[in-house]
Design a protein around this motif. Structure first.
Motif, PDB file in Angstrom:
ATOM      1  N   UNK A  28      -4.713  -3.841  -8.223  1.00 37.18           N
ATOM      2  CA  UNK A  28      -3.890  -5.053  -8.281  1.00 37.18           C
ATOM      3  C   UNK A  28      -2.410  -4.807  -8.477  1.00 37.18           C
ATOM      4  N   UNK A  29      -1.973  -3.551  -8.654  1.00 37.66           N
ATOM      5  CA  UNK A  29      -0.522  -3.326  -8.690  1.00 37.66           C
ATOM      6  C   UNK A  29       0.113  -3.663  -7.340  1.00 37.66           C
ATOM      7  N   UNK A  30      -0.700  -3.773  -6.300  1.00 38.61           N
ATOM      8  CA  UNK A  30      -0.206  -4.232  -5.002  1.00 38.61           C
ATOM      9  C   UNK A  30       0.422  -5.623  -5.100  1.00 38.61           C
ATOM     10  N   UNK A  31      -0.048  -6.425  -6.044  1.00 38.67           N
ATOM     11  CA  UNK A  31       0.497  -7.776  -6.208  1.00 38.67           C
ATOM     12  C   UNK A  31       1.988  -7.761  -6.545  1.00 38.67           C
ATOM     13  N   UNK A  32       2.493  -6.647  -7.072  1.00 39.09           N
ATOM     14  CA  UNK A  32       3.922  -6.547  -7.336  1.00 39.09           C
ATOM     15  C   UNK A  32       4.729  -6.708  -6.054  1.00 39.09           C
ATOM     16  N   UNK A  33       4.205  -6.189  -4.955  1.00 44.04           N
ATOM     17  CA  UNK A  33       4.887  -6.302  -3.668  1.00 44.04           C
ATOM     18  C   UNK A  33       4.737  -7.714  -3.109  1.00 44.04           C
TER      19      UNK A  33
ATOM     20  N   UNK B 108       4.125 -10.549  -4.653  1.00 46.02           N
ATOM     21  CA  UNK B 108       4.874 -11.538  -5.432  1.00 46.02           C
ATOM     22  C   UNK B 108       6.378 -11.384  -5.232  1.00 46.02           C
ATOM     23  N   UNK B 109       6.843 -10.146  -5.091  1.00 45.79           N
ATOM     24  CA  UNK B 109       8.270  -9.918  -4.857  1.00 45.79           C
ATOM     25  C   UNK B 109       8.699 -10.502  -3.515  1.00 45.79           C
ATOM     26  N   UNK B 110       7.929 -10.242  -2.472  1.00 42.10           N
ATOM     27  CA  UNK B 110       8.266 -10.756  -1.144  1.00 42.10           C
ATOM     28  C   UNK B 110       8.241 -12.278  -1.133  1.00 42.10           C
ATOM     29  N   UNK B 111       7.244 -12.879  -1.777  1.00 40.18           N
ATOM     30  CA  UNK B 111       7.149 -14.342  -1.817  1.00 40.18           C
ATOM     31  C   UNK B 111       8.318 -14.941  -2.587  1.00 40.18           C
ATOM     32  N   UNK B 112       8.667 -14.335  -3.718  1.00 38.71           N
ATOM     33  CA  UNK B 112       9.745 -14.867  -4.542  1.00 38.71           C
ATOM     34  C   UNK B 112      11.078 -14.805  -3.805  1.00 38.71           C
ATOM     35  N   UNK B 113      11.356 -13.695  -3.146  1.00 35.55           N
ATOM     36  CA  UNK B 113      12.638 -13.574  -2.437  1.00 35.55           C
ATOM     37  C   UNK B 113      12.660 -14.382  -1.148  1.00 35.55           C
ATOM     38  N   UNK B 114      11.510 -14.671  -0.571  1.00 34.80           N
ATOM     39  CA  UNK B 114      11.456 -15.462   0.663  1.00 34.80           C
ATOM     40  C   UNK B 114      11.588 -16.956   0.379  1.00 34.80           C
TER      41      UNK B 114
ATOM     42  N   UNK C 106       0.518 -12.470 -11.176  1.00 31.14           N
ATOM     43  CA  UNK C 106       0.764 -11.205 -11.858  1.00 31.14           C
ATOM     44  C   UNK C 106       0.197 -11.144 -13.269  1.00 31.14           C
ATOM     45  N   UNK C 107       0.499 -12.117 -14.086  1.00 31.19           N
ATOM     46  CA  UNK C 107       0.052 -12.059 -15.480  1.00 31.19           C
ATOM     47  C   UNK C 107      -1.459 -12.237 -15.588  1.00 31.19           C
ATOM     48  N   UNK C 108      -2.053 -13.007 -14.661  1.00 31.39           N
ATOM     49  CA  UNK C 108      -3.508 -13.204 -14.686  1.00 31.39           C
ATOM     50  C   UNK C 108      -4.208 -12.460 -13.545  1.00 31.39           C
ATOM     51  N   UNK C 109      -3.436 -11.745 -12.752  1.00 31.52           N
ATOM     52  CA  UNK C 109      -3.956 -10.891 -11.668  1.00 31.52           C
ATOM     53  C   UNK C 109      -4.925 -11.650 -10.763  1.00 31.52           C
ATOM     54  N   UNK C 110      -4.475 -12.810 -10.267  1.00 31.11           N
ATOM     55  CA  UNK C 110      -5.371 -13.685  -9.513  1.00 31.11           C
ATOM     56  C   UNK C 110      -5.253 -13.399  -8.019  1.00 31.11           C
ATOM     57  N   UNK C 111      -6.316 -12.838  -7.456  1.00 26.44           N
ATOM     58  CA  UNK C 111      -6.323 -12.393  -6.061  1.00 26.44           C
ATOM     59  C   UNK C 111      -6.082 -13.532  -5.078  1.00 26.44           C
ATOM     60  N   UNK C 112      -6.743 -14.657  -5.293  1.00 26.03           N
ATOM     61  CA  UNK C 112      -6.721 -15.760  -4.332  1.00 26.03           C
ATOM     62  C   UNK C 112      -5.302 -16.229  -4.048  1.00 26.03           C
ATOM     63  N   UNK C 113      -4.484 -16.391  -5.086  1.00 25.34           N
ATOM     64  CA  UNK C 113      -3.110 -16.856  -4.870  1.00 25.34           C
ATOM     65  C   UNK C 113      -2.311 -15.826  -4.082  1.00 25.34           C
TER      66      UNK C 113
ATOM     67  N   UNK D 219      -4.597  -3.523   3.650  1.00 26.80           N
ATOM     68  CA  UNK D 219      -5.690  -4.290   4.256  1.00 26.80           C
ATOM     69  C   UNK D 219      -5.810  -5.682   3.643  1.00 26.80           C
ATOM     70  N   UNK D 220      -5.168  -5.897   2.514  1.00 22.16           N
ATOM     71  CA  UNK D 220      -5.092  -7.236   1.931  1.00 22.16           C
ATOM     72  C   UNK D 220      -3.825  -7.302   1.098  1.00 22.16           C
ATOM     73  N   UNK D 221      -3.582  -8.461   0.497  1.00 24.74           N
ATOM     74  CA  UNK D 221      -2.335  -8.668  -0.247  1.00 24.74           C
ATOM     75  C   UNK D 221      -2.538  -8.678  -1.748  1.00 24.74           C
ATOM     76  N   UNK D 222      -3.771  -8.481  -2.197  1.00 24.44           N
ATOM     77  CA  UNK D 222      -4.081  -8.573  -3.623  1.00 24.44           C
ATOM     78  C   UNK D 222      -4.479  -7.252  -4.251  1.00 24.44           C
ATOM     79  N   UNK D 223      -4.883  -6.281  -3.430  1.00 19.26           N
ATOM     80  CA  UNK D 223      -5.338  -5.001  -3.963  1.00 19.26           C
ATOM     81  C   UNK D 223      -6.827  -4.921  -4.184  1.00 19.26           C
ATOM     82  N   UNK D 224      -7.574  -5.946  -3.739  1.00 21.62           N
ATOM     83  CA  UNK D 224      -9.018  -5.958  -3.984  1.00 21.62           C
ATOM     84  C   UNK D 224      -9.757  -4.876  -3.203  1.00 21.62           C
ATOM     85  N   UNK D 225      -9.277  -4.551  -2.030  1.00 22.30           N
ATOM     86  CA  UNK D 225      -9.938  -3.529  -1.222  1.00 22.30           C
ATOM     87  C   UNK D 225      -9.628  -2.130  -1.746  1.00 22.30           C
ATOM     88  N   UNK D 226     -10.642  -1.300  -1.793  1.00 21.49           N
ATOM     89  CA  UNK D 226     -10.468   0.104  -2.203  1.00 21.49           C
ATOM     90  C   UNK D 226      -9.736   0.896  -1.127  1.00 21.49           C
TER      91      UNK D 226
END
Length: 488
Positions: free
Chosen positions: A64-69, A71-77, A317-324, A366-373
């Motif tokens: 889930x550290x992938x969510x850092x990317x 969330x950053x892209x969404x926030x700046x966009x 990020x704080x709740x590491x929620x994949x769906x969002x 392969x996804x935006x949340x980090x769920x895939x290995x």
């Protein structure tokens, strides 16, 4: 003799603080927790050479550290105050008796948090849909002769990442995306209390009731473990759900969250129920459109605005929620004028990385949340993202979406190890945990108040051994005491 001493210092310079830190971290990696595993990490002051860098260019599963990317892209966009819109239309006007001789349309706008209590200011689905019913009454509608259509056309393609494994797919944390989402595209399955260890746990019901869903449970009661180890097995669109695993014995009202089979369809099915409870009769059916109609010819009845993006990112990020996170990636594609597919969303993440001079050779998504290995990121890509956001006008918002070490969200990746020193606020983290993977990335404010970005990734771990978290805590403690060298 003085000249000799000078020569000694000329040819044998003192080790720098960075060199000492590099050596210290490297020595700490000789731990049983990493036996047979891979570890990579990097840390440094923003815009400067790393304080230490160990296999930082190695691509590894980031969880889930992938969510850092994302969330950053969404926030700046979009910006922190952006709100998604869901619109309600009718293709005719009601007559003097309140009869709408036509259809209702719910146009999905990609709102991740519609009908969800997860974000600050969120409302549950029943509250949202009841408001919609009141708006229909205000528009003079008492009876609908036609159907209620869900327009889910803003997003296309696969609704779940193609590398998500079967064990995860039917659960809430792998819920399918949809342009018209509702209640995090999930529902709860409830069990009767089962006090006997090893006995099958009987399903008592679901909330809300999802039409057509059939549940077969092979889950058993476990008197020795208080954790939920129940998994829902189902693919998107599949109404036959099978449950395996264990759940705590003796708990009254215990429940697990499952993914909705067809979220957009359920949204209008639920809306129809709410309308009828509020005295608005509907003759037709709840259906999903295959293509968007011409809204220019319709009457806009109501626009539902989402909570601000900053509150959605808090949950990401704080709740590491994949769906969002997955919903935001599709929205990035739509914003760029592309079809709202997963592939196009990932291309937008890569475009954002490229704009920050982060090497794409460090990234396989392969996804935006980090769920895939199968996702791969380097520690260098993560610290690059963190450094870029430290220069962003939205940095404060981004920083505040990350967890502190005493936060009970984000998978409890750290203990309250800084509480006695009262330095909790000097560390912000995003954790990541999937099978064999434990990762951690974020920021530390050192003794001088200077910001340090860091990323640690461990792969191929023994899944029963969580002592790698203690390794990460100890490295963070080193960073807290690190001072910037005068010549840096």
């Amino acid at each position: 003799m003085k000249h000799f001493c000078i020569l000694i210092f000329l040819f044998f310079p003192l080790f720098s603080g960075a060199q000492i830190l590099q050596t210290d971290v490297q020595a700490r990696l000789n731990t049983p927790a990493l036996q047979g595993a891979w570890w990579a990490g990097e840390a440094g002051f923003a815009g400067e050479e790393p304080l230490f860098s160990i296999r930082a260019e190695q691509r590894m599963a980031p969880a889930s550290t992938l969510k850092l990317i994302t969330s950053a892209a969404a926030l700046e966009t979009f910006g922190p105050d952006y709100r998604f819109e869901t619109r309600l239309y009718a293709n005719a006007a009601p007559d003097e008796n309140g009869t709408l001789a036509g259809d209702l349309y719910v146009r999905g706008g990609g709102d991740p948090a519609l009908g969800s209590l997860r974000p600050k200011g969120g409302e549950d689905a029943a509250t949202v849909l009841t408001r919609w019913a009141k708006k229909l009454k205000q528009a003079g509608i008492q009876h609908v002769c036609g159907n209620i259509y869900a327009d889910d056309s803003l997003f296309e393609g696969l609704s779940v990442g193609r590398k998500v494994n079967w064990e995860n797919m039917g659960n809430y944390y792998a819920a399918p995306v949809s342009a018209l989402a509702i209640a995090d595209n999930s529902f709860r399955i409830y069990f009767d209390a089962q006090p006997l260890h090893g006995r099958l746990a009987r399903v008592s019901g679901m909330k809300p009731q999802v039409p057509g869903v059939q549940i077969t449970s092979f889950a058993t009661a476990d008197a020795l473990n208080r954790k939920d180890n129940t998994y829902v097995y189902a693919a998107p669109g599949q109404y036959q759900l099978t449950l395996y695993g264990t759940l705590p014995a003796g708990l009254q009202g215990f429940s697990v969250a499952a993914a909705l089979p067809e979220p957009a369809l359920f949204a209008v099915q639920y809306f129809k129920q709410i309308l009828q409870k509020n005295g608005i009769t509907v003759d037709g059916q709840a259906k999903v459109l295959s293509a968007a109609p011409d809204y220019q010819k319709m009457r806009l009845l109501y626009t539902q605005y989402s909570v601000p993006l900053k509150d959605i990112l808090y949950v990401v990020n704080k709740r590491s929620f994949n769906f969002y996170a997955e919903m935001l990636a599709r929205n990035l594609a739509v914003h760029a004028g592309e079809k709202g597919t997963m592939e196009n969303g990932l291309k937008q993440l890569e475009k954002w990385l490229r704009s920050k001079n982060i090497p794409l050779q460090d990234v396989v998504l392969y996804d935006a949340s980090g769920l895939s290995r199968d996702n791969m990121l380097s520690a260098r890509a993560l610290t690059g993202t963190l450094n870029a956001m430290a220069q962003s006008p939205y940095f404060e918002t981004y920083y505040n979406t990350l967890a502190t070490p005493n936060d009970r969200g984000d998978l409890l990746v750290l203990r309250r190890f800084l509480a006695p020193q009262k330095r909790i606020e000097n560390v912000r983290v995003k954790g990541g945990t999937i099978d064999g993977v434990k990762a951690l990335a974020g920021y530390v404010k050192n003794a001088d108040g200077k910001l340090i970005s860091f990323a640690f990734i461990a792969n191929n771990l023994d899944h029963k051994n969580e002592s790698v978290f203690r390794l990460h805590e100890n490295i963070i403690k080193l960073l807290l005491e690190t001072r910037e060298e005068p010549n840096r």
